[in-house]
Scaffold this motif. Structure first.
Motif, PDB file in Angstrom:
ATOM      1  N   TYR A 115      -9.228 -12.933  -6.588  1.00  0.00           N
ATOM      2  CA  TYR A 115      -7.873 -12.506  -6.466  1.00  0.00           C
ATOM      3  C   TYR A 115      -7.015 -12.681  -7.697  1.00  0.00           C
ATOM      4  O   TYR A 115      -5.809 -12.483  -7.379  1.00  0.00           O
ATOM      5  N   THR A 170      -5.415  -7.031 -10.148  1.00  0.00           N
ATOM      6  CA  THR A 170      -4.772  -7.433  -8.970  1.00  0.00           C
ATOM      7  C   THR A 170      -3.488  -8.157  -9.257  1.00  0.00           C
ATOM      8  O   THR A 170      -2.400  -7.860  -8.195  1.00  0.00           O
ATOM      9  N   TYR A 203     -14.662  -8.954  -7.418  1.00  0.00           N
ATOM     10  CA  TYR A 203     -14.274  -8.726  -5.961  1.00  0.00           C
ATOM     11  C   TYR A 203     -15.494  -7.965  -5.118  1.00  0.00           C
ATOM     12  O   TYR A 203     -15.347  -6.979  -5.402  1.00  0.00           O
ATOM     13  N   ILE A 259      -9.573  -2.211  -7.503  1.00  0.00           N
ATOM     14  CA  ILE A 259      -9.849  -3.644  -7.170  1.00  0.00           C
ATOM     15  C   ILE A 259     -11.242  -3.577  -6.535  1.00  0.00           C
ATOM     16  O   ILE A 259     -12.212  -4.454  -6.606  1.00  0.00           O
ATOM     17  N   SER A 302      -5.323 -13.951   2.469  1.00  0.00           N
ATOM     18  CA  SER A 302      -6.545 -13.356   3.015  1.00  0.00           C
ATOM     19  C   SER A 302      -7.356 -14.782   3.555  1.00  0.00           C
ATOM     20  O   SER A 302      -7.826 -15.381   2.826  1.00  0.00           O
ATOM     21  N   TYR A 348       0.623  -1.064   0.074  1.00  0.00           N
ATOM     22  CA  TYR A 348       0.036  -0.092  -0.216  1.00  0.00           C
ATOM     23  C   TYR A 348       0.889   1.226  -0.054  1.00  0.00           C
ATOM     24  O   TYR A 348       0.859   2.047   0.917  1.00  0.00           O
TER      25      TYR A 348
END
Ligand code: AVI
Length: 322
Positions: free
Chosen positions: A206, A213, A53, A47, A284, A36
């Motif tokens: 993903y 992504t 997503y 995303i 995740s 990030y």
């Protein structure tokens, strides 16, 4: 908005963590928090709009639909701290509900300065709100917010978007316990959690068709090039999403397309990659609904209510500190 920022030796820490992650024996890894930077945050925002997503939209739907219910349950004078506020877009519904009832202090805690600035731009038009941002790691920021608390004021902590899922399960419970230690009995935590779904849906989410992504993941190597003077050739790494059945997560990796060596100047290291070898960049974790009650209990909370989205299984959980 007032922003509390502290000078850090962030560049040095980044170099040390990159070096440690890429020179460790076995699976190479890079911490997902480094996804990030400004480019990565902008890609994550894209995303959240992708058809594949559904997580962020489910989070937003629940907050929009139940914000009055949440505000009624957390009655009385309240200060709201949000861990990882991002742009603040999805928090608007909740803050409006609280501000309709009383003047409300909102403390976004974020490591990204630009996200804090966006957050203030997005939310400062709400009536009866005061916003003070903390450019800090989550727990450091929360400690400072707690120090600002006025007597008789309750604290509501928001940890939305299933960011908890980016911790492995034991670390997630430890993090919730650390949050609990900063709170007082009766304070609350609104926790967003993504619920288990099929492998097909997860792999689509993903590893989207547009490749956003993939760009988000590859940007981590681009960031190492930009900030640490590395020479990763991005065309020689491929984005990979893979299910880990054992720990019920979807993992992101970057796979080396050939045998190659990469030099990372600020980390004073040259790293060798075999063809097919991967760098693990994120996990995740996905949750069963009942499991969240157990996690809450283990961390010193009681899960009072769970609101679940029907379109994209996702839960907003209101935890009360015991
Ligand atoms: C921020 N976090 C909850 C996202 C997730 O779904 O784990 C990050 C993400 N990684 C790939 N797509 C989105």
């Amino acid at each position: 908005m007032l922003v509390h920022a502290i000078p850090t030796n962030a560049g040095y820490e980044f170099a040390a963590e990159v070096r440690a992650g890429l020179t460790r024996a076995g699976q190479k890894e890079l911490p997902s928090k480094y996804l990030y930077d400004d480019v990565g945050s902008a890609l994550f925002e894209v995303i959240s709009h992708l058809p594949e997503y559904g997580l962020t939209r489910a989070d937003e739907r629940l907050l929009r639909r139940y914000s009055d219910d949440i505000a009624d349950r957390v009655a009385g004078p309240v200060a709201i701290a949000e861990l990882g506020s991002g742009s603040g877009r999805k928090t608007r519904w909740l803050l409006e509900a609280f501000c309709r009832r009383q003047r409300t202090s909102y403390y976004p805690v974020e490591i990204s300065h630009s996200a804090l600035v966006m957050c203030e731009r997005e939310l400062s038009d709400i009536d009866a709100i005061s916003i003070v941002g903390f450019e800090r790691e989550y727990l450091d920021g929360l400690l400072e917010v707690a120090a600002y608390r006025k007597s008789g004021q309750r604290l509501l902590v928001l940890f939305l978007g299933s960011t908890i899922g980016n911790f492995d399960r034991p670390a997630g419970v430890k993090f919730l316990s650390d949050v609990r230690c900063i709170l007082q009995p009766g304070d609350s935590l609104l926790l967003g959690t993504d619920i288990e779904k099929s492998s097909i849906e997860l792999l689509r989410a993903y590893d989207d068709q547009l490749g956003v992504t993939a760009a988000f993941n590859l940007n981590l190597l681009a960031r190492v090039n930009r900030e640490l003077g590395a020479d990763f050739d991005l065309s020689q790494f491929a984005h990979l999403a893979r299910i880990n059945e054992e720990v019920r997560s979807v993992e992101m990796h970057l796979e080396s397309r050939r045998h190659q060596a990469v030099s990372i100047s600020a980390a004073e290291v040259v790293v060798e990659f075999q063809e097919g070898e991967t760098i693990w960049t994120e996990s995740s974790h996905k949750y069963a609904l009942g499991e969240i009650y157990e996690m809450a209990r283990a961390a010193g909370f009681r899960c009072e209510v769970q609101w679940v989205d029907q379109q994209w299984p996702f839960a907003e959980n209101l935890l009360i500190a015991e």
